[in-house]
Design an enzyme around this catalytic site. Structure first.
Site, PDB file in Angstrom:
ATOM      1  N   GLY A  31       0.854  -1.182   0.000  1.00 36.45           N
ATOM      2  CA  GLY A  31       0.000   0.000   0.000  1.00 36.45           C
ATOM      3  C   GLY A  31       0.887   1.227   0.000  1.00 36.45           C
ATOM      4  N   HIS A  32       0.818   2.019  -1.045  1.00 33.91           N
ATOM      5  CA  HIS A  32       1.605   3.254  -1.111  1.00 33.91           C
ATOM      6  C   HIS A  32       0.664   4.444  -1.042  1.00 33.91           C
ATOM      7  CE1 HIS A  32       5.293   1.352  -3.312  1.00 33.91           C
ATOM      8  NE2 HIS A  32       5.167   0.974  -2.058  1.00 33.91           N
ATOM      9  N   GLN A  49       7.036  -3.283   0.109  1.00 30.06           N
ATOM     10  CA  GLN A  49       7.473  -3.821   1.400  1.00 30.06           C
ATOM     11  C   GLN A  49       8.881  -3.310   1.752  1.00 30.06           C
ATOM     12  OE1 GLN A  49       6.152  -6.587  -0.867  1.00 30.06           O
ATOM     13  NE2 GLN A  49       4.148  -6.023  -0.126  1.00 30.06           N
TER      14      GLN A  49
END
Ligand code: IMP
Ligand code: MG
Length: 423
Positions: free
Chosen positions: A39-40, A223
């Protein structure tokens, strides 16, 4: 110039923001591993965007975004993301977005298996439950389904039949679950193939040709180093190579064609999910930093665990990734603290460790050794020059630089694009 951005801790270092800034200078941005477990978060003006599969560079018109062969793609999630962007008036055109035909596909049984396996385990991993681990497992077990297979009904049929023959037995016998229907998955995934077809290509060929014609590429890690399947805190890791080495196998671009490696760290440490975390706060600081840094998972919304900066951990990352420049993110989150700690070693059974230990037993029971320094207790958010930072903040950064033996080139002091210092 071809640049890699990796996370040097446990993910969520703020790569999204750095990549958003750097991708302005790149022609192509590429994801090379992981899936929609990532998730960015990127903030542009007053708008916040959260990306899971598509590189955030899609926000820059005319930039090309690529999903390499090392990524595992959940087509339902990907199409959902494309749809979501459309609603925000961002069109994902085939000229601007390419996905590798060799990337493996996350199937419904992967998602379910992720949850079932986790529930059977005594020691939980804290998976995001997106089916990433089981999908990579099938890739290595040579029964995976690849993106290109979605375009060939005959091949998809045989592969899916083979998979279900085995998996339905496992689901029924081991987990007591109902079986999957071939017909509905087959239909659903052929449909995904039709929707994704315009984007599918040989991305290794595309990228290497782009490099030949002097285009610049930004490789976007997902990650972080300590979630890497080989070098992370196994088994509390993700199932791909999130270190810089993942770029080559995950895109088909050779190491000789990579010019720079930039890593992101937070000015402190966070981790989401289970596993050892030597510098984790045990006091009320946990809540304070979590609230100030808005430390909640971008994918699952889970509260992130928070702790002091760990130079033992990051120094190991600097080595593994061959880091040229470091970006320190979220420095402003520490603005109010009276005193700041930096971990410089671990103590275990009377022995002092200066390097990251391989033995899980040591890591799980290591007591961090701290250096303490006074905080700066003033806001850094409006500052754009290193020399203008409060003296104690400059000292903190310089101390990290000395401990890590790497240049700290970027400092982020807020979530907005311009809350950023380049040294
Ligand atoms: P999985 O990859 O979803 O199976 O999750 C394995 C571990 O990696 C869990 O501890 C997750 O919380 C963590 N993880 C996976 N993706 C991310 C990420 O993008 N940021 C931070 N942690 C992650
Ligand atoms: Mg994240």
């Amino acid at each position: 110039m071809n640049v890699v951005v990796v996370g040097a801790q446990w993910g969520d270092e703020g790569k999204g923001k750095l990549i958003d800034i750097l991708s302005e200078h790149a022609d192509i941005t590429v994801r090379y591993q992981g899936g929609n477990n990532a998730g960015h978060t990127v903030v542009v003006g007053e708008k916040e965007y959260i990306f899971h599969l598509i590189p955030s560079a899609i926000l820059h018109k005319k930039k090309v975004c690529v999903i390499g062969n090392g990524v595992v793609i959940d087509p339902k999630a990907l199409l959902g993301e494309i749809e979501g962007l459309k609603k925000k008036k961002i069109e994902v055109k085939a000229s601007q977005f390419k996905i590798s035909g060799l990337a493996h596909v996350v199937m419904p049984y992967h998602r379910i298996l992720d949850g079932l396996r986790e529930s059977k385990r005594k020691t939980k991993i804290g998976t995001t439950g997106r089916g990433i681990g089981p999908c990579y497992a099938d890739k290595v077990a040579r029964c995976g389904i690849r993106v290109i297979d979605l375009l060939n009904p005959r091949i998809l049929k045989t592969k899916l039949q083979d998979n279900l023959a085995e998996k339905n037995d496992i689901f029924a016998e081991v987990y007591g679950q109902k079986q999957f229907s071939f017909a509905s998955i087959y239909k659903e995934y052929l449909e995904y193939g039709r929707s994704l077809k315009p984007y599918i290509c040989d991305t290794a060929l595309y990228l290497n040709q782009a490099i030949d014609s002097k285009k610049s590429i930004l490789f976007e890690g997902a990650q972080g180093t300590f979630l890497d399947i080989d070098f992370g805190t196994y088994p509390f890791v993700t199932s791909s190579n999130s270190i810089v080495g993942g770029v080559c196998s995950g895109t088909g671009v050779a190491p000789t064609r990579i010019d720079r490696v930039i890593a992101c760290v937070k000015a402190y440490t966070t981790r989401v999910g289970e596993g050892p975390f030597p510098t984790e706060f045990s006091t009320g600081l946990k809540e304070e930093i979590r609230a100030k840094g808005n430390e909640f998972g971008a994918t699952t919304g889970r509260p992130r665990r928070c702790g002091w900066f760990d130079s033992v951990l990051v120094r190991y990352s600097v080595m593994i990734n061959g880091i040229d420049d470091l970006a320190i993110m979220k420095l402003d989150v520490l603005d109010d603290l009276k005193e700041i700690h930096i971990c410089t070693g671990y103590r275990y059974k009377g022995k002092l460790f200066h390097d990251f230990p391989m033995d899980f037993e040591v890591l799980s029971n290591a007591k961090p050794v701290y250096e303490r320094a006074p905080g700066w207790q003033s806001s850094t958010r409006g500052i754009r020059k290193f020399e203008k930072l409060p003296v104690n903040a400059q000292k903190y950064i310089n101390r990290l630089q000395a401990l890590l033996k790497v240049r700290i080139k970027y400092i982020s002091v807020g979530s907005k694009r311009d809350e950023f210092i380049v040294r």
